[in-house]
Design a protein around this motif. Structure first.
Motif, PDB file in Angstrom:
ATOM      1  N   THR A  50      -0.922  -1.418  -3.569  1.00  0.00           N
ATOM      2  CA  THR A  50      -1.380  -1.901  -2.267  1.00  0.00           C
ATOM      3  C   THR A  50      -0.952  -0.987  -1.121  1.00  0.00           C
ATOM      4  O   THR A  50      -1.372  -1.195   0.014  1.00  0.00           O
ATOM      5  CB  THR A  50      -0.856  -3.322  -1.988  1.00  0.00           C
ATOM      6  N   GLN A  51      -0.109   0.008  -1.423  1.00  0.00           N
ATOM      7  CA  GLN A  51       0.402   0.896  -0.383  1.00  0.00           C
ATOM      8  C   GLN A  51      -0.405   2.185  -0.323  1.00  0.00           C
ATOM      9  O   GLN A  51      -0.674   2.802  -1.354  1.00  0.00           O
ATOM     10  CB  GLN A  51       1.860   1.237  -0.651  1.00  0.00           C
ATOM     11  N   THR A  99      -5.182   3.752   0.274  1.00  0.00           N
ATOM     12  CA  THR A  99      -4.852   2.949  -0.892  1.00  0.00           C
ATOM     13  C   THR A  99      -5.802   3.323  -2.014  1.00  0.00           C
ATOM     14  O   THR A  99      -7.025   3.286  -1.841  1.00  0.00           O
ATOM     15  CB  THR A  99      -4.976   1.448  -0.558  1.00  0.00           C
TER      16      THR A  99
END
Length: 131
Positions: A50-51, A99
């Protein structure tokens, strides 16, 4: 980690062999399948999907004029670019932070393959920051 051209299977073997204890890695001829496997390997390394992470894409082009035009087109789309020229080829590196998802990786590959084709070049894959 950088999935690229002919050395893709070797790099994938190195990555997985070093970090995941894999003893045998099959060769992957399909670049899109290899992209998916790299995403899986990043997850196995503990990367948070998710980063956003730094990503670099590599396009080889036959001349500086085409490389400059391709770089300009990518910059208009929000990419940071650099062009390294040698006597017979230019390397365009397009960088961004985002992402990584399988659909986005596929869309980006398609976009950069088309751009490379338009200028008589070749898209040679990508690498992403693991940390």
């Amino acid at each position: 980690w950088r999935p690229r051209g002919k050395g893709l299977a070797m790099r994938l073997a190195d990555l997985l062999g070093r970090h995941a204890g894999v003893r045998r890695v099959e060769r992957v001829q399909d670049a899109r399948e290899a992209d998916g496997r790299v995403l899986e390997a990043l997850l196995e390394l503990g990367c948070d999907p998710t980063q956003p992470r730094g990503v670099r894409h590599f396009v080889y082009l036959p001349d500086p004029l085409g490389a400059g035009e391709a770089a300009d087109a990518l910059e208009r789309e929000g990419w940071e670019t650099s062009v390294q020229a040698s006597e017979d080829v230019c390397l365009l590196v397009a960088s961004s932070s985002y992402t990584l998802t399988e659909p986005l990786v596929g869309q980006t590959r398609s976009r950069l393959e088309a751009l490379a084709d338009a200028y008589g070049g070749q898209y040679d894959g990508w690498e992403a920051d693991a940390a």
